[in-house]
Design a protein around this motif. Structure first.
Motif, PDB file in Angstrom:
ATOM      1  N   THR A  74       0.824  -1.207   0.000  1.00  0.00           N
ATOM      2  CA  THR A  74       0.000   0.000   0.000  1.00  0.00           C
ATOM      3  C   THR A  74       0.860   1.259   0.000  1.00  0.00           C
ATOM      4  O   THR A  74       0.592   2.204  -0.745  1.00  0.00           O
ATOM      5  CB  THR A  74      -0.942  -0.001   1.217  1.00  0.00           C
ATOM      6  N   VAL A  75       1.898   1.270   0.813  1.00  0.00           N
ATOM      7  CA  VAL A  75       2.799   2.427   0.850  1.00  0.00           C
ATOM      8  C   VAL A  75       3.484   2.601  -0.495  1.00  0.00           C
ATOM      9  O   VAL A  75       3.586   3.723  -1.016  1.00  0.00           O
ATOM     10  CB  VAL A  75       3.827   2.277   1.996  1.00  0.00           C
ATOM     11  N   ASN A  76       3.947   1.518  -1.102  1.00  0.00           N
ATOM     12  CA  ASN A  76       4.600   1.609  -2.407  1.00  0.00           C
ATOM     13  C   ASN A  76       3.632   2.058  -3.496  1.00  0.00           C
ATOM     14  O   ASN A  76       4.028   2.735  -4.443  1.00  0.00           O
ATOM     15  CB  ASN A  76       5.247   0.283  -2.787  1.00  0.00           C
ATOM     16  N   TYR A  77       2.368   1.681  -3.379  1.00  0.00           N
ATOM     17  CA  TYR A  77       1.371   2.128  -4.359  1.00  0.00           C
ATOM     18  C   TYR A  77       1.204   3.640  -4.288  1.00  0.00           C
ATOM     19  O   TYR A  77       1.158   4.313  -5.318  1.00  0.00           O
ATOM     20  CB  TYR A  77       0.031   1.430  -4.102  1.00  0.00           C
ATOM     21  N   PHE A  78       1.111   4.178  -3.083  1.00  0.00           N
ATOM     22  CA  PHE A  78       0.913   5.620  -2.956  1.00  0.00           C
ATOM     23  C   PHE A  78       2.182   6.419  -3.197  1.00  0.00           C
ATOM     24  O   PHE A  78       2.118   7.603  -3.486  1.00  0.00           O
ATOM     25  CB  PHE A  78       0.318   5.947  -1.588  1.00  0.00           C
ATOM     26  N   LYS A  79       3.351   5.793  -3.091  1.00  0.00           N
ATOM     27  CA  LYS A  79       4.616   6.471  -3.413  1.00  0.00           C
ATOM     28  C   LYS A  79       4.862   6.541  -4.909  1.00  0.00           C
ATOM     29  O   LYS A  79       5.576   7.414  -5.370  1.00  0.00           O
ATOM     30  CB  LYS A  79       5.792   5.723  -2.762  1.00  0.00           C
ATOM     31  N   SER A  80       4.313   5.627  -5.660  1.00  0.00           N
ATOM     32  CA  SER A  80       4.592   5.534  -7.091  1.00  0.00           C
ATOM     33  C   SER A  80       3.948   6.692  -7.840  1.00  0.00           C
ATOM     34  O   SER A  80       2.744   6.904  -7.744  1.00  0.00           O
ATOM     35  CB  SER A  80       4.068   4.212  -7.635  1.00  0.00           C
ATOM     36  N   PRO A  81       4.731   7.448  -8.603  1.00  0.00           N
ATOM     37  CA  PRO A  81       4.156   8.567  -9.357  1.00  0.00           C
ATOM     38  C   PRO A  81       3.345   8.100 -10.568  1.00  0.00           C
ATOM     39  O   PRO A  81       2.550   8.853 -11.107  1.00  0.00           O
ATOM     40  CB  PRO A  81       5.378   9.363  -9.805  1.00  0.00           C
TER      41      PRO A  81
END
Length: 85
Positions: A74-81
Motif C-alpha cells: 500500500t505504501v509503495n502504491y501511494f509512493k509511485s508517481p
C-alpha cells in the motif's frame, strides 16, 4: 554474444510489492482480509474462545507478517508517481 546491460533499472523486474497497480492492490487487500478473517475465526473457534493463547503463536506471526506485506504494498502504491497523476 551477450549484450551488455546499459541501465540496471531497466532490467529489474517489477514485483507486486514494489510496483503494485490498483487492480493488484485491490486483490491483495481482498485476499488479506479474507485470509486474516478466516484465521481469526479458526483461532477463536467461531468466537467461543478468547484470543490470547500461546499455542497459536505461529498463526499470530503469520497474520502479522501478512499485514506487514499489505502495508508495504500500500505504501509503495501511494509512493509511485505512475499510479497517481
Amino acid at each position: 554474444m551477450i549484450k551488455a546491460r546499459k541501465e540496471n533499472s531497466l532490467w529489474q523486474k517489477e514485483s507486486w510489492i514494489s510496483h503494485p497497480t490498483q487492480k493488484r492492490l485491490t486483490l491483495i487487500i481482498g485476499i488479506w482480509l479474507v485470509g486474516n478473517f478466516l484465521l481469526f475465526l479458526s483461532l477463536t473457534d467461531f468466537f467461543t474462545h478468547s484470543i490470547p493463547n500461546k499455542y497459536y503463536l505461529t498463526i499470530y506471526s503469520l497474520m502479522i507478517m501478512s499485514t506487514v506485506g499489505v502495508i508495504r504494498a500500500t505504501v509503495n502504491y501511494f509512493k509511485s508517481p505512475v499510479n497517481h497523476k
